[in-house]
Design an enzyme around this catalytic site. Structure first.
Site, mmCIF file in Angstrom:
data_model
loop_
_atom_site.group_PDB
_atom_site.id
_atom_site.type_symbol
_atom_site.label_atom_id
_atom_site.label_comp_id
_atom_site.label_asym_id
_atom_site.label_seq_id
_atom_site.Cartn_x
_atom_site.Cartn_y
_atom_site.Cartn_z
ATOM 1 C CG ASP A 60 4.346 -6.767 7.332
ATOM 2 O OD1 ASP A 60 5.148 -5.817 7.294
ATOM 3 O OD2 ASP A 60 4.010 -7.411 6.313
ATOM 4 C CG ASP A 81 6.356 -3.393 2.805
ATOM 5 O OD1 ASP A 81 5.518 -4.109 2.233
ATOM 6 O OD2 ASP A 81 6.502 -3.362 4.039
#
Length: 221
Positions: free
Chosen positions: A33, A174
């Protein structure tokens, strides 16, 4: 068949040297990320982390860009050896078709993410050309959030579109991947689960992977 990605955002940096071999053995993919503190109210990971991870990884690396004007960073991440780049459409200043073409020229897979307050309609024109659809079950920015239940309908819609149009993308989930939510994700049509806080709460990561995979496999049978 369900596959599993591992979110390195929540890995313990002080244990990473000892944990990386276990992670590499059990994960199907790494999920990195990248946050700039603008698109989301948090700052996380970097190009340097990807470059440092690459020599220790035998599994593909997916980078999820949660940054403004995300296409500015494409060349750098391609050079670092990433397998997949996932973008939020609203962060791109360039046409999505152009960004996809840039990735494709270098053999990098291209994905789009859908936030809980968005719908399949926001990315429908591009679905037949995507390698990955990342359905956000939490609002991007922070790990450990509770599932946004309304977003389950997005998984279902993306799965139905894939079936009806024979689209090539993988449906990955996610956010809030844990023993309370797995059954909902499996039922809705998930194909890859990104493991984060639900995995790294285990002191013994191998035991965590084993427990999670056994649980999900039982749901699928």
């Amino acid at each position: 068949m369900m596959t599993f990605s591992t979110s390195m955002m929540v890995a313990n940096p002080f244990r990473l040297e000892s944990d990386i071999q276990t992670i590499d053995t059990h994960t199907d993919m790494y999920h990195i990320d990248i946050m700039d503190g603008h698109y989301v109210p948090n700052i996380a990971q970097s190009l340097d982390f990807v470059s440092q991870l690459k020599p220790y990884s035998t599994k593909p690396i997916e980078v999820h860009l949660m940054v403004e004007k995300a296409e500015k960073y494409i060349d750098q991440f391609i050079e670092s050896g990433v397998h997949t780049l996932v973008f939020h459409p609203e962060t791109l200043a360039s046409p999505i078709s152009d960004v996809r073409a840039r990735c494709a020229r270098h053999g990098v897979r291209f994905g789009l993410a859908i936030n809980p307050d968005q719908s399949i309609e926001d990315i429908k024109p591009y679905l037949s050309h995507l390698d990955v659809v990342t359905v956000m079950m939490v609002y991007p920015g922070f790990a450990g959030q509770a599932m946004v239940e309304d977003a389950l309908s997005t998984i279902e819609a993306v799965a139905e579109y894939k079936r009806s149009h024979r689209a090539p993308y993988t449906i990955e989930i996610d956010g809030s991947n844990n023993f309370d939510t797995f059954k909902h994700y499996v039922r809705a049509g998930a194909e890859r689960l990104i493991l984060g806080s639900g995995l790294f709460k285990y002191e013994n990561l191998e035991a965590g992977y084993t427990a999670i995979k056994s649980h999900v496999e039982a749901l699928i049978r």
